[in-house]
Enzyme design. Structure first.
Site, PDB file in Angstrom:
ATOM      1  N   GLN A   1       0.839  -1.195   0.000  1.00 41.16           N
ATOM      2  CA  GLN A   1       0.000   0.000   0.000  1.00 41.16           C
ATOM      3  C   GLN A   1       0.880   1.253   0.000  1.00 41.16           C
ATOM      4  OE1 GLN A   1      -2.320   1.076   3.553  1.00 41.16           O
ATOM      5  NE2 GLN A   1      -4.162   1.007   2.312  1.00 41.16           N
TER       6      GLN A   1
ATOM      7  N   PRO B   1       7.152   0.159   8.493  1.00 37.84           N
ATOM      8  CA  PRO B   1       6.817   1.595   8.516  1.00 37.84           C
ATOM      9  C   PRO B   1       5.460   1.957   9.095  1.00 37.84           C
ATOM     10  CG  PRO B   1       6.571   0.722   6.299  1.00 37.84           C
ATOM     11  CD  PRO B   1       7.160  -0.378   7.123  1.00 37.84           C
TER      12      PRO B   1
ATOM     13  N   GLY C   1       1.967   1.000  11.850  1.00 39.13           N
ATOM     14  CA  GLY C   1       1.556   0.268  13.039  1.00 39.13           C
ATOM     15  C   GLY C   1       1.135  -1.132  12.634  1.00 39.13           C
ATOM     16  N   GLY C   2       0.311  -1.187  11.601  1.00 39.89           N
ATOM     17  CA  GLY C   2      -0.133  -2.470  11.073  1.00 39.89           C
ATOM     18  C   GLY C   2      -0.553  -2.322   9.632  1.00 39.89           C
ATOM     19  N   MET C   3      -0.595  -3.434   8.927  1.00 39.34           N
ATOM     20  CA  MET C   3      -1.087  -3.459   7.556  1.00 39.34           C
ATOM     21  C   MET C   3      -2.038  -4.631   7.426  1.00 39.34           C
ATOM     22  SD  MET C   3      -1.196  -2.074   4.608  1.00 39.34           S
ATOM     23  CE  MET C   3      -2.359  -2.718   3.405  1.00 39.34           C
TER      24      MET C   3
ATOM     25  N   GLU D   1      -6.822  -3.271  12.429  1.00 40.61           N
ATOM     26  CA  GLU D   1      -6.501  -4.098  11.253  1.00 40.61           C
ATOM     27  C   GLU D   1      -7.566  -5.162  11.027  1.00 40.61           C
ATOM     28  OE1 GLU D   1      -4.330  -2.685   9.599  1.00 40.61           O
ATOM     29  OE2 GLU D   1      -3.524  -1.474  11.214  1.00 40.61           O
TER      30      GLU D   1
ATOM     31  N   GLU E   1     -10.330   4.056   5.555  1.00 43.42           N
ATOM     32  CA  GLU E   1      -9.821   4.321   6.894  1.00 43.42           C
ATOM     33  C   GLU E   1     -10.822   4.937   7.864  1.00 43.42           C
ATOM     34  OE1 GLU E   1      -7.322   3.015   7.999  1.00 43.42           O
ATOM     35  OE2 GLU E   1      -6.114   2.511   6.249  1.00 43.42           O
TER      36      GLU E   1
ATOM     37  N   TYR F   1      -8.409   9.204   8.330  1.00 44.64           N
ATOM     38  CA  TYR F   1      -8.687   8.370   9.497  1.00 44.64           C
ATOM     39  C   TYR F   1      -9.656   9.055  10.467  1.00 44.64           C
ATOM     40  CZ  TYR F   1      -4.638   5.391   8.306  1.00 44.64           C
ATOM     41  OH  TYR F   1      -3.757   4.535   7.691  1.00 44.64           O
TER      42      TYR F   1
ATOM     43  N   ARG G   1       8.715   2.982  12.539  1.00 44.98           N
ATOM     44  CA  ARG G   1       7.288   3.273  12.354  1.00 44.98           C
ATOM     45  C   ARG G   1       7.133   4.744  11.954  1.00 44.98           C
ATOM     46  NH1 ARG G   1       2.584   2.036  16.876  1.00 44.98           N
ATOM     47  NH2 ARG G   1       0.781   2.665  15.605  1.00 44.98           N
TER      48      ARG G   1
END
Length: 625
Positions: A158, A283, A285-287, A313, A335, A400, A572
């Site tokens: 992404q 890079p 927090g989560g994917m 996630e 998001e 977000y 991150r």
């Protein structure tokens, strides 16, 4: 059967064959919209299945192999894929070599890979390899991993980086199934966003299948010295040995999260929900890679206090993976819905108070983003125009947190029961499809607002800068208590450490973020001496405290060395960008650049691109050019 009857059926058969033939020649009208971040022309021809056969070469840090594609061909003589920093060695169409060309290279988009096909071509095959500039890939030496014994590789697709490790139609509106055969060195395990192994193979050969159609950005691969530990029949964790039990304990509520999510908005359709803990250079927090969320080790705090990230996630399994933004201009569709869903999962599991604290922090993050973007107000709209820009530019708090606030305001306006029924219907009706902002607004009007004879300023929320006045007001009694304690300290210069013994990280973050600009260095030292904030083991608390240390020109308790250590060991993007922004804001650019030159080699390209731009950093090789 007599002859006249036989002749009659024969004529019918021939007529049906002719009709079918005629039908095949007709051009089908597909409904793919214009895509600013992909060269693909899916209305002409598109990929609907990928068979990947690759080998992972750690010594040379490349992936080599072939990609075989099933295509839907709408009477076209060419198909266009996206490619960036790849070496394309040969291309075949239906088993025969065919012509191909790579177009002009765009810094953001890469190159169009145009392949000559016939009008009836159904399969193409590409032999290719990655290069040192393949931005999705991060190759890590053993010393950069948790166990420090074996190398590690992970991908981050992404928004438009999958094209840097697979030639693909890299648009979120084009969905495909895939299977893969991946050869890795013996002693390592490969996992993907697919059906995964639970144990290492002896020969390092792994086979994968993703039977549900997903957009290209969700194709993901990780290779390392991994082990697996199940939490329930459909949840579990992958990690290096030294991290496995920590991850298991931290994420032990995953099955409860899945059940809570299903109770809200329908069945979890991906069968398995596992999490892999990656090295600290990851890079994000989560994917939300389907079936296998990629996660940063910074969320392992030892007390489950940062696991809202896992809820986030998981929520993507509905908002994003199941119903996907059509283009990156509609990123809030992924998001904003996910943050809203995350808050509902956290509320269901841990109560209103914790959810409200998380929501209030989200609101504060939005205020910070609005301030940062005050000179570019169009960037604060939910519906974006990112043509000519990197879609990463839209991946900020607006999508977000403004997206979340919009949906929360809708919920409070129409009532939770009606809003829940609407969302459940929305996910069910649009499963495995994409959604534009305009299409959602129409659906919202028809299925919620008009149905309930209500009006709402949707256009203002979606298409205008800033936040409308009818926004939901979020409060937290615990945060009010934190503010009172902080105010008492500012006035009396005294602080009772015992008051904080049961504080959550969210309360600590709220306390630290609200330190006034007038706070003296002496007061900063008093707090640090009492609370040992510089040496906190919680990464979130570290980030906000280090930001405030820079803001207040505080250098006590070896904090500068701790900040440097943090920036060189954590990749991150949100964390490091926050701290580098503080350096820049406080005229300490020289300090920032010194640290960045050391830390940059440890960062993934996603983080590098952001910080390069923030600090106007030019790598030596670019300066030489």
């Amino acid at each position: 059967m007599n002859t006249p009857k036989l002749l009659f059926y024969l004529i019918l058969f021939v007529m049906a064959g002719c009709a079918e033939s005629k039908e095949k020649e007709e051009v089908v009208i597909y409904s793919y919209v214009e895509e600013p971040h992909s060269y693909a022309k899916p209305n002409n021809a598109f990929v609907n299945h990928l068979n990947l056969e690759i080998a992972v070469d750690f010594e040379n840090e490349i992936i080599t192999g072939k990609a075989i594609y099933d295509i839907v061909n709408n009477n076209s003589t060419q198909i266009i894929l996206d490619s960036k920093n790849l070496t394309i060695e040969s291309v075949m169409a239906d088993g025969k070599e065919t012509e191909f060309s790579l177009g002009a290279n765009d810094k953001i988009l890469g190159q169009p890979l145009t392949i000559t096909i016939k009008k009836d071509t159904k399969k193409i095959e590409i032999i290719y390899k990655t290069t040192k500039d393949s931005e999705a890939l991060q190759w890590l030496k053993p010393k950069q991993t948790a166990d420090k014994t074996k190398p590690f590789l992970f991908t981050q697709g992404q928004a438009i980086l999958t094209r840097t490790w697979i030639p693909i139609q890299d648009s979120p509106q084009i969905r495909l199934t895939y299977e893969a055969t991946v050869q890795v060195p013996k002693g390592l395990m490969a996992v993907m966003s697919a059906e995964n192994p639970k144990e290492k193979t002896e020969d390092g050969l792994y086979h994968f299948r993703m039977k549900q159609a997903i957009p290209a950005y969700l194709i993901a691969l990780a290779v390392g010295d991994l082990s697996y530990k199940a939490i329930s029949e459909r949840t579990g964790v992958y990690a290096e040995k030294s991290m496995l039990n920590k991850a298991f304990d931290e994420f032990s509520d995953m099955e409860k999260m899945v059940s809570a999510a299903e109770n809200l908005y329908g069945d979890y359709v991906w069968e398995q929900f596992d999490v892999i803990v990656l090295p600290p250079s990851f890079p994000f927090g989560g994917m939300e890679n389907p079936r296998l969320t990629f996660a940063t080790p910074t969320v392992i705090a030892g007390d489950k206090s940062l696991t809202s990230l896992i809820a986030h996630e998981l929520a993507h399994s509905w908002s994003g993976n199941l119903v996907t933004n059509t283009t990156w201009n509609d990123f809030w569709i992924n998001e904003g819905f996910t943050v809203y869903f995350e808050m509902r999962i956290m509320e269901a599991l841990y109560g209103n108070e914790r959810a409200d604290m998380l929501a209030l922090i989200s609101r504060q993050d939005l205020d910070d983003e609005l301030e940062y973007l005050k000179d570019t107000p169009n960037a604060t709209k939910l519906k974006l125009n990112l043509k000519g820009k990197n879609p990463d530019d839209g991946m900020n708090s607006i999508a977000y947190d403004k997206g979340y606030l919009f949906l929360r305001t809708l919920e409070e306006t129409v009532g939770r029961n009606k809003f829940d029924a609407f969302l459940k219907q929305y996910f069910k009706e649009h499963a495995f499809s994409t959604m534009t902002t305009e299409k959602f607004v129409t659906y919202l009007n028809t299925n919620l607002l008009e149905k309930n004879k209500m009006t709402f300023n949707t256009d203002q929320w979606v298409n205008q800068p800033g936040v409308p006045k009818n926004q939901a007001v979020i409060t937290s009694d615990k945060f009010k208590n934190v503010e009172e304690i902080l105010q008492e300290f500012i006035v009396n210069n005294e602080f009772d450490k015992e008051i904080t013994k049961d504080w959550t990280p969210q309360e600590w973050v709220h306390f630290i973020r609200n330190l006034p600009a007038t706070m003296t260095v002496e007061q900063m030292k008093t707090l640090d001496d009492l609370l040992n904030l510089t040496n906190s083991s919680n990464s979130y608390i570290q980030m906000v405290w280090y930001e405030q240390a820079i803001n207040h020109d505080y250098h006590g308790r070896n904090v500068d060395a701790k900040i440097e250590d943090f920036l060189t060991s954590v990749g991150r993007r949100w964390y490091v960008e926050t701290i580098f922004k503080a350096f820049k804001r406080n005229d300490r650019l020289e300090d920032a650049l010194k640290i960045y030159e050391k830390s940059r080699p440890n960062y993934h390209s996603v983080t590098v691109m952001t910080i390069d731009d923030l600090l106007a950093f030019k790598p030596e090789e670019e300066v030489i050019k």
